[in-house]
Design an enzyme around this catalytic site. Structure first.
Site, mmCIF file in Angstrom:
data_model
loop_
_atom_site.group_PDB
_atom_site.id
_atom_site.type_symbol
_atom_site.label_atom_id
_atom_site.label_comp_id
_atom_site.label_asym_id
_atom_site.label_seq_id
_atom_site.Cartn_x
_atom_site.Cartn_y
_atom_site.Cartn_z
ATOM 1 C CE LYS A 273 -3.983 -1.835 2.556
ATOM 2 N NZ LYS A 273 -4.968 -1.637 1.495
ATOM 3 N NE ARG A 347 -10.814 -10.049 -1.831
ATOM 4 C CZ ARG A 347 -11.093 -9.187 -2.802
ATOM 5 N NH1 ARG A 347 -11.341 -9.616 -4.029
ATOM 6 N NH2 ARG A 347 -11.143 -7.898 -2.558
HETATM 7 N N1 BES Z 1 -8.257 -3.651 4.344
HETATM 8 C C1 BES Z 1 -8.350 -3.309 2.970
HETATM 9 C C2 BES Z 1 -9.637 -2.573 2.629
HETATM 10 C C3 BES Z 1 -9.690 -1.125 3.011
HETATM 11 C C4 BES Z 1 -8.952 -0.195 2.309
HETATM 12 C C5 BES Z 1 -10.530 -0.708 3.997
HETATM 13 C C6 BES Z 1 -9.047 1.133 2.629
HETATM 14 C C7 BES Z 1 -10.638 0.630 4.313
HETATM 15 C C8 BES Z 1 -9.893 1.545 3.635
HETATM 16 C C9 BES Z 1 -8.317 -4.571 2.111
HETATM 17 O O1 BES Z 1 -7.532 -5.592 2.600
HETATM 18 C C10 BES Z 1 -7.756 -4.178 0.783
HETATM 19 O O2 BES Z 1 -6.630 -3.797 0.762
HETATM 20 N N2 BES Z 1 -8.566 -4.269 -0.251
HETATM 21 C C11 BES Z 1 -8.161 -3.890 -1.545
HETATM 22 C C12 BES Z 1 -8.692 -4.918 -2.510
HETATM 23 C C13 BES Z 1 -8.151 -4.761 -3.909
HETATM 24 C C14 BES Z 1 -6.693 -5.116 -3.927
HETATM 25 C C15 BES Z 1 -8.944 -5.658 -4.818
HETATM 26 C C16 BES Z 1 -8.718 -2.510 -1.841
HETATM 27 O O3 BES Z 1 -9.832 -2.221 -1.428
HETATM 28 O O4 BES Z 1 -8.015 -1.718 -2.437
HETATM 29 MN MN MN Z 2 -5.516 -5.441 1.969
#
Ligand code: BES
Ligand code: MN
Ligand code: ZN
Length: 491
Positions: A273, A347
């Site tokens: 990230k 997931r």
């Molecule tokens: N924990 C995050 C989701 C999230 C991101 C919650 C920002 C709140 C704020 C999750 O694990 C994630 O990183 N999801 C990705 C999925 C994508 C790679 C398909 C996302 O939402 O960017």
């Molecule tokens: Mn994530």
């Protein structure tokens, strides 16, 4: 903080503060009118300084003819518009003012206001939840603590009734559960590790006589949880799969299983990230926190239900041992997954946890997860995303959320979306591209819950606040508690 229900008159109540409501255009509520009469119009005279706008407050001291030391007037807005949100806003405004006072006790004469179609039990529950939420503090890691709250006792001036006593007990236990979820969320990721969450679950088990089981990495290996293990494999913190059993009903009553995402820190892994606001990924265990909170609440109120909390928890880290985009893993269900993005890790731990939950033959399974940024884009910070493979269950959850004022909005789970998860090399992939990202995440989970009545709550937008007010919200504990109680037949 102690709450009680007792018949009281606003003018004779010997208390540090009497809280009274005033609508716009200086329209007095019944208790305010009474105080005005007893004080020979002193209350009305003071109203020149109160707009009656929703959430405005005015503090009066030593009002003639009134036994209480203080009278706190709270603006309620227009009477015609007074409904659920306004009730909660008014109680919140009272709480903010009460924080600043030296009063040790108070009587909240807002609690009997007519709120749309709601019963007095609803008022009691929400008054308690809003007050407890407003008085929550997280300063255990600061040298300088915020001053202790002087308020010790809050009276809800209502005629005693069994239904109201039950509403009060339910609300206080729910507030304890929401508090726990908030504290776990607010704790930093170097303290709130998977091991810490497991310790907290064991502590709950001791306190409320629950059965607890904590599976370790080797147990997961034996079970074939290749997907969960892929997420944790670069972390120096050992993963845990926590199972908590609360038995409040007959053995024959099938349990509700609550499954919570417990990523105690989500760096994204190799699909790293960006740095900005990455600290907020400590809240990525909010689903887990809400499961522990809901179990605590239900056990605390001795609810007549069987509930199983299932919490898969680990960190998502990069490193030499980390899962790489393109890696293929075999889930506990036997289905294979091509991990195209290591940041779609929630997931991957949930799917194995839900396959594991099948052995408890649950009546329903509800998972709670801060799963996708896409859900935040779709619904903002107001509603959590709701998905289900059973429309009756979705309706039950939705009705409970109205009741809990902890709201959700249903999104589709149509088979059409499965196409986006296609993989050339495995049964399917763990991501489906940007379009409908919250839905494809839920669609992934749906492949593991075909044998279950299942609902999924994406709480990415609702579990915490960012910015100046950064902190956990404790959502959706009130919703989970209400859902489970209604499911057990309680209104
Ligand atoms: N924990 C995050 C989701 C999230 C991101 C919650 C920002 C709140 C704020 C999750 O694990 C994630 O990183 N999801 C990705 C999925 C994508 C790679 C398909 C996302 O939402 O960017
Ligand atoms: Mn994530
Ligand atoms: Zn995550």
């Amino acid at each position: 903080m102690e709450f009680s229900i007792r018949t009281l008159s606003p003018e004779t109540a010997k208390t540090g503060c009497v809280v009274l409501g005033v609508y716009t255009d200086r329209e007095l509520t019944a208790p305010a009118r009474r105080v005005d009469q007893k004080s020979k119009g002193a209350l009305r005279a003071a109203l020149a300084d109160l707009s009656g706008r929703l959430g405005s407050t005015l503090l009066l001291r030593a009002l003639p003819g009134v036994a209480a030391e203080r009278v706190l007037l709270v603006g309620l807005g227009a009477r015609k518009e007074f409904a659920e949100a306004a009730f909660r806003d008014a109680v919140r405004a009272a709480a903010t003012a009460l924080r600043e006072l030296g009063a040790k006790d108070t009587a909240l004469f807002l609690v009997d206001l007519k709120v749309a179609e709601r019963t007095l039990s609803w008022n009691v529950r929400h008054a308690v939840l809003v007050l407890r939420e407003a008085f929550y503090r997280f300063d255990e890691l600061k040298q300088k603590k915020s001053p202790a709250l002087s308020l010790e006792r809050i009276t809800l001036p209502l005629p005693p009734a069994a239904a109201l006593a039950q509403a009060l007990a339910e609300a206080e236990a729910t507030a304890d559960g929401a508090d726990l979820a908030r504290t776990l969320g607010d704790l930093p990721p170097n303290i709130c590790t998977p091991t810490y969450l497991a310790e907290q679950a064991k502590k709950l088990a001791r306190e409320f006589k629950l059965d607890v089981e904590v599976l370790e990495r080797r147990d997961m290996e034996k079970l074939g949880m290749g997907s969960f293990l892929a997420v944790t494999q670069a972390s120096h913190q050992p993963p845990k799969l926590i199972i908590l059993h609360y038995r409040g009903a007959a053995r024959s009553a099938k349990p509700v299983a609550l499954v919570g995402k417990g990523i105690t820190f989500d760096t994204g892994g190799i699909s790293l990230k960006p740095a900005a606001e990455m600290d907020e990924m400590k809240f990525d265990m909010s689903g887990a926190g809400s499961v522990l909170g809901a179990v605590r609440a239900l056990a605390g109120m001795k609810a007549p239900v069987n509930v199983i909390g299932v919490v898969p928890t680990c960190e998502n880290m990069p490193g030499g041992h980390a899962t790489k985009p393109g890696d293929i893993v075999t889930t506990m269900s036997g289905q294979t997954v091509e991990i195209l993005n290591t940041d779609a890790e929630g997931r991957l731990i949930l799917c194995d946890a839900m396959t594991y939950a099948e052995r408890f033959k649950p009546d329903v399974v509800v998972d709670i997860a801060t799963l996708t940024g896409a859900c935040v884009i779709a619904l903002g910070h107001v509603a959590s995303g709701l998905f289900s493979n059973d429309q009756k269950l979705a309706d039950e959850v939705r009705e409970a959320t109205d009741d809990a004022w902890d709201r959700v909005w249903q999104l589709p789970l149509w088979e059409d979306y499965q196409e986006q998860l296609r993989s050339n090399f495995a049964d399917f992939a763990n991501v489906g591209g940007r379009p409908g990202g919250a839905i494809t995440a839920a669609s992934f989970l749906a492949r593991f819950t075909r044998n279950l009545r299942w609902a999924h709550l994406d709480v990415a937008g609702t579990a915490w606040r960012s910015g100046r007010e950064k902190g956990s919200t404790g959502r959706p504990v009130p919703l989970l508690v209400r859902y489970v109680l209604r499911h057990a037949g309680r209104k």
